[in-house]
Design a protein around this motif. Structure first.
Motif, mmCIF file in Angstrom:
data_model
loop_
_atom_site.group_PDB
_atom_site.id
_atom_site.type_symbol
_atom_site.label_atom_id
_atom_site.label_comp_id
_atom_site.label_asym_id
_atom_site.label_seq_id
_atom_site.Cartn_x
_atom_site.Cartn_y
_atom_site.Cartn_z
ATOM 1 N N SER A 162 0.836 -1.201 0.000
ATOM 2 C CA SER A 162 0.000 0.000 0.000
ATOM 3 C C SER A 162 0.868 1.248 0.000
ATOM 4 O O SER A 162 1.997 1.243 0.508
ATOM 5 N N VAL A 163 0.334 2.312 -0.588
ATOM 6 C CA VAL A 163 0.974 3.625 -0.576
ATOM 7 C C VAL A 163 -0.063 4.617 -0.059
ATOM 8 O O VAL A 163 -1.101 4.829 -0.701
ATOM 9 N N THR A 164 0.188 5.192 1.104
ATOM 10 C CA THR A 164 -0.772 6.094 1.728
ATOM 11 C C THR A 164 -0.053 7.350 2.233
ATOM 12 O O THR A 164 1.169 7.466 2.153
ATOM 13 N N LEU A 165 -0.848 8.255 2.766
ATOM 14 C CA LEU A 165 -0.348 9.526 3.284
ATOM 15 C C LEU A 165 -0.385 9.508 4.812
ATOM 16 O O LEU A 165 -1.140 8.749 5.424
ATOM 17 N N ASN A 166 0.428 10.363 5.418
ATOM 18 C CA ASN A 166 0.379 10.521 6.873
ATOM 19 C C ASN A 166 -0.832 11.382 7.251
ATOM 20 O O ASN A 166 -0.709 12.531 7.684
ATOM 21 N N PHE A 279 -7.540 19.497 3.176
ATOM 22 C CA PHE A 279 -6.668 18.432 2.701
ATOM 23 C C PHE A 279 -6.684 18.419 1.176
ATOM 24 O O PHE A 279 -7.727 18.655 0.563
ATOM 25 N N ASP A 280 -5.541 18.101 0.556
ATOM 26 C CA ASP A 280 -5.351 17.964 -0.891
ATOM 27 C C ASP A 280 -5.320 19.334 -1.564
ATOM 28 O O ASP A 280 -6.251 20.132 -1.413
ATOM 29 N N ASP A 281 -4.279 19.554 -2.328
ATOM 30 C CA ASP A 281 -4.135 20.828 -3.031
ATOM 31 C C ASP A 281 -4.845 20.762 -4.382
ATOM 32 O O ASP A 281 -5.232 19.695 -4.863
ATOM 33 N N ASN A 282 -5.013 21.913 -4.989
ATOM 34 C CA ASN A 282 -5.645 22.035 -6.303
ATOM 35 C C ASN A 282 -5.221 23.380 -6.866
ATOM 36 O O ASN A 282 -5.129 24.365 -6.127
ATOM 37 N N ILE A 283 -4.963 23.444 -8.164
ATOM 38 C CA ILE A 283 -4.533 24.704 -8.771
ATOM 39 C C ILE A 283 -5.557 25.820 -8.528
ATOM 40 O O ILE A 283 -5.224 26.995 -8.427
ATOM 41 N N PHE A 284 -6.827 25.425 -8.367
ATOM 42 C CA PHE A 284 -7.904 26.376 -8.092
ATOM 43 C C PHE A 284 -7.636 27.147 -6.796
ATOM 44 O O PHE A 284 -7.933 28.336 -6.687
ATOM 45 N N PHE A 295 -3.096 20.981 2.806
ATOM 46 C CA PHE A 295 -2.085 19.972 3.120
ATOM 47 C C PHE A 295 -1.925 19.146 1.851
ATOM 48 O O PHE A 295 -2.779 18.331 1.506
ATOM 49 N N ALA A 296 -0.856 19.418 1.115
ATOM 50 C CA ALA A 296 -0.675 18.838 -0.215
ATOM 51 C C ALA A 296 -0.045 17.459 -0.140
ATOM 52 O O ALA A 296 0.914 17.231 0.602
ATOM 53 N N GLN A 297 -0.600 16.553 -0.943
ATOM 54 C CA GLN A 297 -0.031 15.221 -1.028
ATOM 55 C C GLN A 297 1.128 15.223 -2.032
ATOM 56 O O GLN A 297 1.076 15.942 -3.032
ATOM 57 N N PRO A 298 2.168 14.419 -1.812
ATOM 58 C CA PRO A 298 3.328 14.385 -2.709
ATOM 59 C C PRO A 298 3.016 13.576 -3.967
ATOM 60 O O PRO A 298 3.403 12.411 -4.089
ATOM 61 N N ILE A 299 2.318 14.192 -4.899
ATOM 62 C CA ILE A 299 1.765 13.481 -6.052
ATOM 63 C C ILE A 299 2.833 12.775 -6.887
ATOM 64 O O ILE A 299 2.691 11.597 -7.225
ATOM 65 N N GLU A 300 3.897 13.484 -7.213
ATOM 66 C CA GLU A 300 4.959 12.877 -8.022
ATOM 67 C C GLU A 300 5.556 11.666 -7.316
ATOM 68 O O GLU A 300 5.774 10.606 -7.924
ATOM 69 N N GLN A 301 5.831 11.826 -6.023
ATOM 70 C CA GLN A 301 6.433 10.737 -5.249
ATOM 71 C C GLN A 301 5.484 9.550 -5.143
ATOM 72 O O GLN A 301 5.906 8.392 -5.235
ATOM 73 N N MET A 302 4.190 9.841 -4.970
ATOM 74 C CA MET A 302 3.206 8.762 -4.858
ATOM 75 C C MET A 302 3.113 7.947 -6.145
ATOM 76 O O MET A 302 3.122 6.715 -6.125
ATOM 77 N N GLY A 303 3.004 8.659 -7.285
ATOM 78 C CA GLY A 303 2.912 7.965 -8.561
ATOM 79 C C GLY A 303 4.139 7.108 -8.819
ATOM 80 O O GLY A 303 4.034 5.954 -9.263
ATOM 81 N N ALA A 304 5.322 7.676 -8.541
ATOM 82 C CA ALA A 304 6.567 6.936 -8.754
ATOM 83 C C ALA A 304 6.651 5.724 -7.832
ATOM 84 O O ALA A 304 7.092 4.644 -8.244
ATOM 85 N N ILE A 327 4.128 4.801 3.874
ATOM 86 C CA ILE A 327 3.406 5.990 4.331
ATOM 87 C C ILE A 327 4.249 7.211 3.995
ATOM 88 O O ILE A 327 5.352 7.386 4.524
ATOM 89 N N LEU A 328 3.744 8.049 3.100
ATOM 90 C CA LEU A 328 4.483 9.218 2.633
ATOM 91 C C LEU A 328 4.032 10.481 3.374
ATOM 92 O O LEU A 328 2.906 10.544 3.879
ATOM 93 N N ASN A 329 4.907 11.456 3.406
ATOM 94 C CA ASN A 329 4.625 12.693 4.127
ATOM 95 C C ASN A 329 4.120 13.782 3.185
ATOM 96 O O ASN A 329 4.710 14.027 2.131
ATOM 97 N N GLY A 330 3.017 14.412 3.584
ATOM 98 C CA GLY A 330 2.504 15.557 2.844
ATOM 99 C C GLY A 330 3.154 16.841 3.343
ATOM 100 O O GLY A 330 4.017 16.830 4.222
#
Length: 346
Positions: A162-166, A279-284, A295-304, A327-330
């Motif tokens: 699993s790959v999740t966020l803190n 929670f979760d960033d958006n360009i908007f 609180f932005a999730q590390p999107i690039e790191q998660m996908g990789a 468990i990745l850090n935002g």
């Protein structure tokens, strides 16, 4: 009349080589099988000339691999999931895999049907954002040696990657940031859904409020109304019923987007006085006025990370026996909406 697809035998006869030679070249095994570079080039050039497209179903039956992965999420139109999906797609393509995308709407039956469908199509691996109630289906995939990686949430009863966020720490950090900015009547708006990541965000908020001797105030919105007018209505009613709140922490970015509309409709001046974070960033959120703290999730790191695990298992099926929870850090992105504001509301 539709033109018949040429068979390997047809191609071999034209080139005056064996069907085995054509098959090896088609599957990228020409050099491995000691076929000359000149012959490989001649076969490849002819395949391009006739625009030959292999029968993927037949190839999967023959090789045991479809070169297809599935990315199964809550809602592929969601900014967060679509960004992750694009990263996965690029990495997969560079490794000669293709990705199928689908949305489950957090519906157990729909998810079960999709898993069965893709199993029958012999896809090579699954990256799944799991709703509740699909433990048996995941276990069956594992027992069939099909690589599975869970994303965004995990299933504690299963030994699965699993790959999740803190989430807990992130929610705590957001709440403490609002408190540090002078807010004390902090509302938490979340989804009424039994999912581990939402539970962790709720617990993080409650922990920070308790630690600072503050009274929590929570609004839970049913998931099936979270992206609808009913969501706006629920938040508007909450604002009427709780005029004393000085800030709001939204548990997801789509709740925040609906919430900002509801706040503007309720009182277009209120946004200048309420502290806002989500929670979760958006360009908007960068373009909004005031810009929104997230609180932005590390999107690039998660996908990789997802693809590193998946490709590792695809390259070594024995490796599927080794499972790990990543468990990745935002990162808290502080913007205008959470900074200390006017103390008197309009």
């Amino acid at each position: 009349m539709k033109k018949k697809r040429p068979s390997l035998k047809d191609i071999a006869e034209v080139l005056q080589v064996s069907t085995t030679t054509v098959s090896f070249v088609l599957n990228g095994k020409g050099e491995e099988k000691k076929i000359s570079k000149q012959l490989i080039a001649r076969v490849e050039n002819y395949l391009k000339e006739i625009n030959y497209k292999p029968n993927l179903v037949a190839r999967s039956l023959r090789t045991g691999s479809s070169r297809v992965l599935v990315f199964m999420v809550e809602d592929i139109s969601n900014y967060f999931f679509s960004k992750i999906g694009r990263i996965i797609e690029d990495i997969a393509y560079n490794n000669d895999y293709r990705v199928l995308f689908c949305s489950t709407e957090n519906n157990t039956k729909r998810t079960q049907d999709l898993i069965q469908l893709f199993q029958e199509r012999q896809v090579d691996g699954f990256i799944i954002v799991p709703p509740t109630g699909i433990e048996l289906e995941i276990q069956n995939l594992i027992e069939n040696d099909t690589p599975v990686v869970l994303f965004d949430r995990k299933i504690n009863t299963l030994d699965v990657d699993s790959v999740t966020l803190n989430n807990y720490e992130g929610a705590t950090e957001i709440t403490e940031h609002l408190i540090d900015q002078g807010y004390s009547k902090i509302a938490f708006i979340t989804i009424d859904l039994d999912l581990i990541q939402m539970d962790d965000r709720r617990k993080g908020y409650l922990s920070a409020m308790e630690e600072n001797d503050l009274k929590p105030n929570i609004l839970e919105i049913p998931y099936n109304t979270a992206n609808a007018e009913k969501c706006n209505a629920a938040i508007t009613q909450f604002l009427f019923d709780n005029p004393h709140i000085d800030s709001i922490f939204f548990a997801t970015n789509y709740l925040a987007q609906n919430g900002l509309r509801a706040i503007s409709r309720h009182n277009d001046k209120l946004i200048k006085f309420l502290g806002i974070a989500c929670f979760d960033d958006n360009i908007f959120f960068e373009m909004y006025s005031p810009s929104i703290t997230t609180f932005a999730q590390p999107i690039e790191q998660m996908g990789a990370q997802l693809m590193e695990i998946m490709l590792g298992h695809l390259g070594d099926k024995e490796n599927t026996k080794t499972k790990k929870a990543h468990i990745l850090n935002g990162k808290l992105i502080k913007r205008e909406s959470s900074l200390r504001r006017e103390s008197i509301k309009p």
